[in-house]
Design an enzyme around this catalytic site. Structure first.
Site, PDB file in Angstrom:
ATOM      1  N   GLU A   1       0.831  -1.213   0.000  1.00  0.00           N
ATOM      2  CA  GLU A   1       0.000   0.000   0.000  1.00  0.00           C
ATOM      3  C   GLU A   1       0.861   1.257   0.000  1.00  0.00           C
ATOM      4  O   GLU A   1       0.628   2.206  -0.754  1.00  0.00           O
ATOM      5  CB  GLU A   1      -0.916   0.032   1.236  1.00  0.00           C
ATOM      6  CG  GLU A   1      -1.929  -1.092   1.303  1.00  0.00           C
ATOM      7  CD  GLU A   1      -1.411  -2.323   2.046  1.00  0.00           C
ATOM      8  OE1 GLU A   1      -0.219  -2.663   1.911  1.00  0.00           O
ATOM      9  OE2 GLU A   1      -2.218  -2.937   2.767  1.00  0.00           O
TER      10      GLU A   1
ATOM     11  N   CYS B   1      -1.934  -2.627   7.415  1.00  0.00           N
ATOM     12  CA  CYS B   1      -1.348  -2.409   8.742  1.00  0.00           C
ATOM     13  C   CYS B   1      -1.582  -0.960   9.190  1.00  0.00           C
ATOM     14  O   CYS B   1      -1.968  -0.093   8.399  1.00  0.00           O
ATOM     15  CB  CYS B   1       0.148  -2.743   8.723  1.00  0.00           C
ATOM     16  SG  CYS B   1       1.167  -1.472   7.957  1.00  0.00           S
TER      17      CYS B   1
HETATM   18  N1  THU Z   1       2.208  -6.484   3.934  1.00  0.00           N
HETATM   19  C1  THU Z   1       1.737  -5.615   3.005  1.00  0.00           C
HETATM   20  O1  THU Z   1       2.347  -5.392   1.954  1.00  0.00           O
HETATM   21  N2  THU Z   1       0.566  -4.981   3.262  1.00  0.00           N
HETATM   22  C2  THU Z   1      -0.196  -5.204   4.357  1.00  0.00           C
HETATM   23  O2  THU Z   1      -1.242  -4.596   4.483  1.00  0.00           O
HETATM   24  C3  THU Z   1       0.238  -6.129   5.387  1.00  0.00           C
HETATM   25  C4  THU Z   1       1.549  -6.778   5.179  1.00  0.00           C
HETATM   26  C5  THU Z   1       3.450  -7.193   3.632  1.00  0.00           C
HETATM   27  C6  THU Z   1       4.629  -6.831   4.479  1.00  0.00           C
HETATM   28  C7  THU Z   1       5.469  -8.077   4.369  1.00  0.00           C
HETATM   29  O3  THU Z   1       6.233  -8.017   3.181  1.00  0.00           O
HETATM   30  C8  THU Z   1       4.466  -9.190   4.227  1.00  0.00           C
HETATM   31  O4  THU Z   1       3.257  -8.572   3.812  1.00  0.00           O
HETATM   32  C9  THU Z   1       4.225 -10.004   5.483  1.00  0.00           C
HETATM   33  O5  THU Z   1       3.876  -9.204   6.539  1.00  0.00           O
END
Ligand code: THU
Length: 157
Positions: free
Chosen positions: A75, A112
């Protein structure tokens, strides 16, 4: 003292075909963006796509790093790319999708807290709600603005 309750309005769709043409195109762009995910540690591939007010679509995908905190979520990758390439052009919608081993997750992933905070700032800069589409191989959730995902948000502007 008074007890109060917050409610979160959102729409749930059972299939991508139920979305409007422009939301469907944005979610398809997010699905395509998972190809750019670099996730050798989590094996969790996240794709994101933002639609700007002029219709431009900018994609992002999660980028991991051996020094874990140096990586970035899909994001924020998408929003920062849009902010850097199209400064001052409002982000009006963001779609996110998560996959593992090439298969879409059966339930939507949830952005997140750090990504939500960044969404809030771009939304505030745009001075209009950012539509948030959380896709999956199953249900698709649509929120009308960041306030729905992050009530009582910090804003210092
Ligand atoms: N991650 C995202 O790209 N977006 C989210 O909303 C949650 C988590 C990614 C971060 C990391 O590379 C992987 O997902 C595992 O947490």
């Amino acid at each position: 003292m008074e007890k109060k309750t917050l409610t979160i309005p959102y729409e749930e769709y059972t299939s991508i075909n139920e979305l409007s043409a422009e939301d469907r195109a944005l979610l398809e762009a997010a699905i395509d963006a998972t190809k750019g995910s670099y996730a050798p540690y989590s094996h969790f591939n996240v794709g994101a796509a933002v639609r700007l007010e002029d219709g431009t679509v900018v994609k992002g995908a999660n980028q991991e790093n051996a020094a874990y905190p140096s990586g970035l979520c899909a994001e924020r990758t998408a929003m920062f790319a849009a902010g850097a390439q199209y400064p001052g052009v409002a982000i009006e919608a963001l779609a996110v999708i998560c996959a593992r081993d090439g298969s879409l997750m059966l339930n939507p992933g949830s952005p997140c807290g750090a990504c939500r905070q960044v969404m809030a700032q771009y939304e505030r800069m745009a001075m209009k709600p950012m539509r948030i589409i959380l896709g999956s191989g199953g249900p698709i959730l649509v929120f009308e603005g960041v306030q729905s995902l992050m009530p009582l948000i910090f804003n210092d502007l």
